[in-house]
Write a protein that holds these residues in place. Structure first.
Motif, PDB file in Angstrom:
ATOM      1  N   LYS A  85      -7.281 -12.229   6.942  1.00 41.11           N
ATOM      2  CA  LYS A  85      -6.578 -12.482   5.686  1.00 41.11           C
ATOM      3  C   LYS A  85      -5.365 -13.375   5.930  1.00 41.11           C
ATOM      4  CE  LYS A  85      -4.398 -10.309   1.727  1.00 41.11           C
ATOM      5  NZ  LYS A  85      -4.159  -9.075   0.998  1.00 41.11           N
ATOM      6  N   ALA A  86      -4.612 -13.102   6.993  1.00 37.79           N
ATOM      7  CA  ALA A  86      -3.428 -13.898   7.315  1.00 37.79           C
ATOM      8  C   ALA A  86      -3.795 -15.357   7.602  1.00 37.79           C
ATOM      9  CB  ALA A  86      -2.694 -13.293   8.507  1.00 37.79           C
ATOM     10  N   ALA A  87      -5.002 -15.555   8.123  1.00 38.31           N
ATOM     11  CA  ALA A  87      -5.475 -16.912   8.431  1.00 38.31           C
ATOM     12  C   ALA A  87      -6.177 -17.569   7.239  1.00 38.31           C
ATOM     13  CB  ALA A  87      -6.415 -16.871   9.635  1.00 38.31           C
ATOM     14  N   GLY A  88      -6.199 -16.883   6.095  1.00 40.26           N
ATOM     15  CA  GLY A  88      -6.815 -17.449   4.899  1.00 40.26           C
ATOM     16  C   GLY A  88      -8.227 -16.976   4.626  1.00 40.26           C
ATOM     17  N   GLY A  89      -8.716 -16.036   5.432  1.00 34.48           N
ATOM     18  CA  GLY A  89     -10.063 -15.507   5.210  1.00 34.48           C
ATOM     19  C   GLY A  89     -10.150 -14.753   3.897  1.00 34.48           C
ATOM     20  N   LYS A  90     -11.308 -14.823   3.289  1.00 39.30           N
ATOM     21  CA  LYS A  90     -11.464 -14.144   1.999  1.00 39.30           C
ATOM     22  C   LYS A  90     -12.576 -13.100   1.993  1.00 39.30           C
ATOM     23  CE  LYS A  90     -14.000 -18.096   0.088  1.00 39.30           C
ATOM     24  NZ  LYS A  90     -14.072 -19.076  -1.001  1.00 39.30           N
ATOM     25  N   TYR A  91     -13.368 -13.052   3.062  1.00 44.22           N
ATOM     26  CA  TYR A  91     -14.491 -12.119   3.095  1.00 44.22           C
ATOM     27  C   TYR A  91     -14.277 -11.029   4.149  1.00 44.22           C
ATOM     28  CZ  TYR A  91     -16.713 -15.842   0.447  1.00 44.22           C
ATOM     29  OH  TYR A  91     -16.994 -16.798  -0.499  1.00 44.22           O
ATOM     30  N   CYS A  92     -14.954  -9.928   3.940  1.00 43.94           N
ATOM     31  CA  CYS A  92     -15.004  -8.846   4.923  1.00 43.94           C
ATOM     32  C   CYS A  92     -15.350  -9.443   6.283  1.00 43.94           C
ATOM     33  CB  CYS A  92     -16.059  -7.830   4.478  1.00 43.94           C
ATOM     34  SG  CYS A  92     -16.490  -6.582   5.717  1.00 43.94           S
ATOM     35  N   VAL A  93     -14.876  -8.812   7.338  1.00 39.94           N
ATOM     36  CA  VAL A  93     -15.075  -9.366   8.679  1.00 39.94           C
ATOM     37  C   VAL A  93     -16.351  -8.891   9.366  1.00 39.94           C
ATOM     38  CG1 VAL A  93     -12.636  -9.845   9.051  1.00 39.94           C
ATOM     39  CG2 VAL A  93     -13.567  -7.600   9.695  1.00 39.94           C
ATOM     40  N   CYS A  94     -17.174  -8.101   8.693  1.00 38.49           N
ATOM     41  CA  CYS A  94     -18.435  -7.684   9.311  1.00 38.49           C
ATOM     42  C   CYS A  94     -19.379  -8.886   9.379  1.00 38.49           C
ATOM     43  CB  CYS A  94     -19.075  -6.516   8.556  1.00 38.49           C
ATOM     44  SG  CYS A  94     -20.007  -6.977   7.084  1.00 38.49           S
ATOM     45  N   PRO A  95     -20.317  -8.883  10.309  1.00 39.31           N
ATOM     46  CA  PRO A  95     -21.212 -10.041  10.483  1.00 39.31           C
ATOM     47  C   PRO A  95     -21.994 -10.444   9.227  1.00 39.31           C
ATOM     48  CG  PRO A  95     -21.393  -8.559  12.363  1.00 39.31           C
ATOM     49  CD  PRO A  95     -20.542  -7.855  11.332  1.00 39.31           C
ATOM     50  N   ALA A  96     -22.472  -9.473   8.473  1.00 36.50           N
ATOM     51  CA  ALA A  96     -23.246  -9.808   7.274  1.00 36.50           C
ATOM     52  C   ALA A  96     -22.378 -10.474   6.219  1.00 36.50           C
ATOM     53  CB  ALA A  96     -23.925  -8.561   6.703  1.00 36.50           C
ATOM     54  N   CYS A  97     -21.181  -9.955   6.007  1.00 31.20           N
ATOM     55  CA  CYS A  97     -20.299 -10.552   5.003  1.00 31.20           C
ATOM     56  C   CYS A  97     -19.808 -11.923   5.440  1.00 31.20           C
ATOM     57  CB  CYS A  97     -19.129  -9.625   4.702  1.00 31.20           C
ATOM     58  SG  CYS A  97     -19.586  -8.180   3.713  1.00 31.20           S
ATOM     59  N   GLN A  98     -19.572 -12.105   6.728  1.00 28.51           N
ATOM     60  CA  GLN A  98     -19.145 -13.413   7.209  1.00 28.51           C
ATOM     61  C   GLN A  98     -20.238 -14.459   6.971  1.00 28.51           C
ATOM     62  OE1 GLN A  98     -15.973 -14.489   8.875  1.00 28.51           O
ATOM     63  NE2 GLN A  98     -15.593 -12.836   7.418  1.00 28.51           N
ATOM     64  N   ALA A  99     -21.468 -14.147   7.353  1.00 20.55           N
ATOM     65  CA  ALA A  99     -22.578 -15.082   7.139  1.00 20.55           C
ATOM     66  C   ALA A  99     -22.857 -15.255   5.650  1.00 20.55           C
ATOM     67  CB  ALA A  99     -23.829 -14.602   7.864  1.00 20.55           C
ATOM     68  N   GLY A 100     -22.882 -14.147   4.919  1.00 19.37           N
ATOM     69  CA  GLY A 100     -23.136 -14.215   3.479  1.00 19.37           C
ATOM     70  C   GLY A 100     -22.059 -14.973   2.731  1.00 19.37           C
ATOM     71  N   GLY A 101     -20.812 -14.772   3.128  1.00 18.98           N
ATOM     72  CA  GLY A 101     -19.711 -15.495   2.497  1.00 18.98           C
ATOM     73  C   GLY A 101     -19.807 -16.992   2.728  1.00 18.98           C
ATOM     74  N   GLU A 102     -20.183 -17.367   3.930  1.00 16.73           N
ATOM     75  CA  GLU A 102     -20.341 -18.793   4.212  1.00 16.73           C
ATOM     76  C   GLU A 102     -21.471 -19.383   3.373  1.00 16.73           C
ATOM     77  OE1 GLU A 102     -20.721 -21.923   7.925  1.00 16.73           O
ATOM     78  OE2 GLU A 102     -20.258 -19.828   8.351  1.00 16.73           O
ATOM     79  N   LEU A 103     -22.539 -18.621   3.208  1.00 14.53           N
ATOM     80  CA  LEU A 103     -23.636 -19.093   2.349  1.00 14.53           C
ATOM     81  C   LEU A 103     -23.172 -19.223   0.900  1.00 14.53           C
ATOM     82  CD1 LEU A 103     -26.554 -17.081   3.947  1.00 14.53           C
ATOM     83  CD2 LEU A 103     -26.356 -19.582   3.868  1.00 14.53           C
ATOM     84  N   LEU A 104     -22.373 -18.271   0.425  1.00 17.73           N
ATOM     85  CA  LEU A 104     -21.850 -18.370  -0.935  1.00 17.73           C
ATOM     86  C   LEU A 104     -20.967 -19.609  -1.077  1.00 17.73           C
ATOM     87  CD1 LEU A 104     -20.967 -14.664  -1.814  1.00 17.73           C
ATOM     88  CD2 LEU A 104     -22.746 -16.096  -2.857  1.00 17.73           C
ATOM     89  N   ASP A 105     -20.158 -19.874  -0.054  1.00 14.69           N
ATOM     90  CA  ASP A 105     -19.284 -21.051  -0.112  1.00 14.69           C
ATOM     91  C   ASP A 105     -20.081 -22.358  -0.121  1.00 14.69           C
ATOM     92  OD1 ASP A 105     -17.013 -19.466  -0.152  1.00 14.69           O
ATOM     93  OD2 ASP A 105     -16.593 -19.714   2.000  1.00 14.69           O
ATOM     94  N   HIS A 106     -21.312 -22.309   0.355  1.00 16.96           N
ATOM     95  CA  HIS A 106     -22.177 -23.497   0.411  1.00 16.96           C
ATOM     96  C   HIS A 106     -23.448 -23.296  -0.425  1.00 16.96           C
ATOM     97  CE1 HIS A 106     -19.815 -25.462   3.565  1.00 16.96           C
ATOM     98  NE2 HIS A 106     -19.597 -24.232   4.012  1.00 16.96           N
ATOM     99  N   ALA A 107     -23.328 -22.525  -1.489  1.00 15.97           N
ATOM    100  CA  ALA A 107     -24.490 -22.191  -2.329  1.00 15.97           C
ATOM    101  C   ALA A 107     -25.210 -23.422  -2.839  1.00 15.97           C
ATOM    102  CB  ALA A 107     -24.060 -21.296  -3.487  1.00 15.97           C
ATOM    103  N   ASN A 108     -24.484 -24.502  -3.064  1.00 17.61           N
ATOM    104  CA  ASN A 108     -25.114 -25.724  -3.576  1.00 17.61           C
ATOM    105  C   ASN A 108     -26.046 -26.360  -2.543  1.00 17.61           C
ATOM    106  OD1 ASN A 108     -22.845 -26.379  -1.978  1.00 17.61           O
ATOM    107  ND2 ASN A 108     -22.731 -28.418  -2.890  1.00 17.61           N
ATOM    108  N   GLU A 109     -25.964 -25.930  -1.275  1.00 16.57           N
ATOM    109  CA  GLU A 109     -26.837 -26.469  -0.246  1.00 16.57           C
ATOM    110  C   GLU A 109     -28.129 -25.662  -0.077  1.00 16.57           C
ATOM    111  OE1 GLU A 109     -24.731 -27.174   3.463  1.00 16.57           O
ATOM    112  OE2 GLU A 109     -22.883 -27.555   2.333  1.00 16.57           O
ATOM    113  N   LEU A 110     -28.175 -24.502  -0.717  1.00 19.98           N
ATOM    114  CA  LEU A 110     -29.373 -23.679  -0.601  1.00 19.98           C
ATOM    115  C   LEU A 110     -30.483 -24.292  -1.440  1.00 19.98           C
ATOM    116  CD1 LEU A 110     -27.840 -20.098  -0.839  1.00 19.98           C
ATOM    117  CD2 LEU A 110     -28.691 -21.230   1.182  1.00 19.98           C
TER     118      LEU A 110
END
Length: 110
Positions: A85-110
């Motif tokens: 959070k201090a570094a600007g993260g917005k998603y849970c730090v578990c592996p699934a949320c990290q990968a899923g969050g990145e996919l959400l941030d790039h949803a237009n590429e799916l």
């Protein structure tokens, strides 16, 4: 971003729920076909339901249930989420949320 690699990372995350795993597998199966857009929409909808926020992760890690589930790892989980959070993260730090969050941030590429 390599979409297929990120979806595979999501599928292999130990913290993924069954519904997100099924949606991700369906997306990969449909990749490059006429069904890709519909599978992408389903995956995005599932990720919007499942991907947690960093604030939610912090609260969970500090909760009685979080401490019960995470055991001795609860403090480390909270510290990692607070650092994210201090570094600007917005998603849970578990592996699934990290990968899923990145996919959400790039949803237009799916």
């Amino acid at each position: 971003m390599d979409v297929k690699a990120k979806v595979s990372e999501l599928i292999n995350a130990a913290t993924i729920c069954p519904e997100a795993k099924a949606a991700a597998e369906a997306y990969l199966a449909a990749y490059g076909t006429a069904k890709q857009a519909a599978a992408a929409a389903a995956l995005i909808a599932e990720l919007k339901e499942d991907v947690g926020s960093v604030d939610g992760a912090i609260a969970f890690g500090k909760s009685d249930m979080g401490k019960q589930i995470l055991g001795d790892g609860a403090d480390g989980f909270v510290k990692a989420a607070e650092a994210s959070k201090a570094a600007g993260g917005k998603y849970c730090v578990c592996p699934a949320c990290q990968a899923g969050g990145e996919l959400l941030d790039h949803a237009n590429e799916l």
